[in-house]
Design an enzyme around this catalytic site. Sequence first.
Site, short mmCIF file in Angstrom:
data_model
loop_
_atom_site.label_atom_id
_atom_site.label_comp_id
_atom_site.label_asym_id
_atom_site.label_seq_id
_atom_site.Cartn_x
_atom_site.Cartn_y
_atom_site.Cartn_z
N GLU A 1 -44.56 -50.38 -22.16
CA GLU A 1 -44.85 -48.97 -22.40
C GLU A 1 -44.20 -48.48 -23.68
OE1 GLU A 1 -43.37 -47.66 -18.57
OE2 GLU A 1 -41.63 -46.73 -19.52
N GLN B 1 -34.95 -48.23 -14.61
CA GLN B 1 -35.94 -49.18 -14.14
C GLN B 1 -36.22 -50.28 -15.15
OE1 GLN B 1 -40.10 -46.94 -14.74
NE2 GLN B 1 -38.67 -45.78 -13.45
N HIS C 1 -39.38 -53.48 -15.98
CA HIS C 1 -40.72 -53.96 -15.70
C HIS C 1 -40.78 -55.48 -15.89
CE1 HIS C 1 -41.76 -49.80 -15.63
NE2 HIS C 1 -41.57 -49.64 -16.93
N HIS D 1 -34.20 -49.22 -18.63
CA HIS D 1 -34.36 -47.98 -19.37
C HIS D 1 -34.50 -46.81 -18.41
CE1 HIS D 1 -38.45 -49.42 -18.52
NE2 HIS D 1 -38.79 -48.14 -18.46
N ARG E 1 -36.44 -50.82 -9.70
CA ARG E 1 -35.45 -49.79 -9.97
C ARG E 1 -34.04 -50.34 -9.81
NH1 ARG E 1 -39.92 -47.71 -7.62
NH2 ARG E 1 -40.85 -45.92 -8.68
#
Length: 391
Positions: free
Chosen positions: A137, A100, A102, A259, A278
Site C-alpha cells: 500500500e 500492522q 502485511h 507500520h 496486527r
Amino acid sequence: MDRLSNTVRPYAWGSTTAIPALLGIAPTGEPQAEMWMGAHPGAPSRITRTTASGEIELALTDAIDADPEGELGAPTVARFGPRLPFLLKLLAAGAPLSVQVHPDLDQAREGYADEEARGVPVDAPHRTYKDANHKPELICALTPFAGLCGFRPPTEAADAMEALGVDSLKPYVDLLRAHPEEAALREVLTAILGADPAVMIETVTEAAAAAERLGGAHAPYARIAHHFPGDPGVLAAMLLNYVQLQPGEALFLGAGVPHAYLDGLGVEIMANSDNVLRCGLTPKHIDVPELLRIVRFEATEPGVLRPEAAPSGEELYETPVDEFALSRYTLASGAAPTALTAPTPQILLCTAGTVTVGELTLGPGESAYVPAGERVEATGPGTLFRATVAA
C-alpha cells in the site's frame, strides 16, 4: 466513464471532520475513517449505466463481472484475473490505527491455503488470511500526516526506552543493546507481545506518564498511550520510526514492514486484499507465531516518497508493485486539456479545485471510474489523483 458513489467506513479511529471538510458537507459527529473507491466486495462503489430499458444503478463489481475484458482490458485480466486489482481510499485518521504488517504474495497464498485446509471460517475473529493476495500500500498526505513505518536501529529504540526511567523496561533495553539487529528486534517484540498482561498494563502506564513528562520526541507515544492505555502496542511503537509527512509526500508499505497511521488525511491505494496481521494498538486477535514469521526484523529508513514529474504533467509515485500506480496532476485554469486515456482501468479523484473529466465535473472528494481504453481528457483548475494498474 462513470461518476462513483462511494461508501464511507465509520471505523472508531476515524476523524469526525476531515472527510466532511474535504467534501464540503457538515460533519455528522460520527467518525468517518475511510472512503472506498473501487470494486472491493465489502463496499463496492456504485455507478449508473444507461441500458435499453433506461438508467440503472449497479455496483462496480457487477459491471466488471458482466464484462471483465471490456471494463479492465485484456492485459489486466490476463495478469490479475477478472477483478480490479487495486482499491483507492480517502483515509482520515483522528486516532492511531493498529500497528500492522502485511504478508508477501507467497506467504499470503500459503497462509490462506493452510487456513482453508483446516476449515477456519473466513469470518472467524481468529482467522488471519482472508484471501490469497498480498497487500502492498501507499499513503499520500493531503494534510500533515503522522505515522510509524519500519524498525529504527535497536540502539535508538533502547535510548528512547531508557530515557523514560521505567525499571521494568530495562530488560528490553538490555536486549536491544546486547544482540545483533535482527535478533534484538525479534527478541524484544516477542517479549513485549508475550508478557503477562497485568505486568504490561503497569509498565505501559508508567512509560506513558514518563513520555508525557518528557515531551519532545516522546510526545507521540504519550498520545498513542492515551488512546490505548496499557496496550503492549505502545512499546512496540517505540521500536518503529516516527514519520511526519507534508502534503504531497507519501510512504510505501511493502511486505513485512510494521507500520501504523496516527493522524491526518491522505489518499491511500493498495492491492485489493484484506490480509492484515496486527501487533498492537487493537482489541482484535494477534496471531503472534504467524506475525513473527512474516515480519522483516531489520532497521530501515522510512523512505518518504515525492512524486517524479513527467513532461506530460503527470507526477508519479514510483512503487515496486504491479497491482497499482498512483499519480497526481495539478491542472491550471485555461491550460490545454490533459489526455488520460490508458489501456488499463482508472479511478480519478479530485482533491482540490474543480476538475472537468469528459462530461463530468468533479469537486473535492468526488471521483470517476474510467474503463480500460476509454478516451478521456481533464481540465482544471484543480488537483486530480489518478489510480490505475502499473504498466
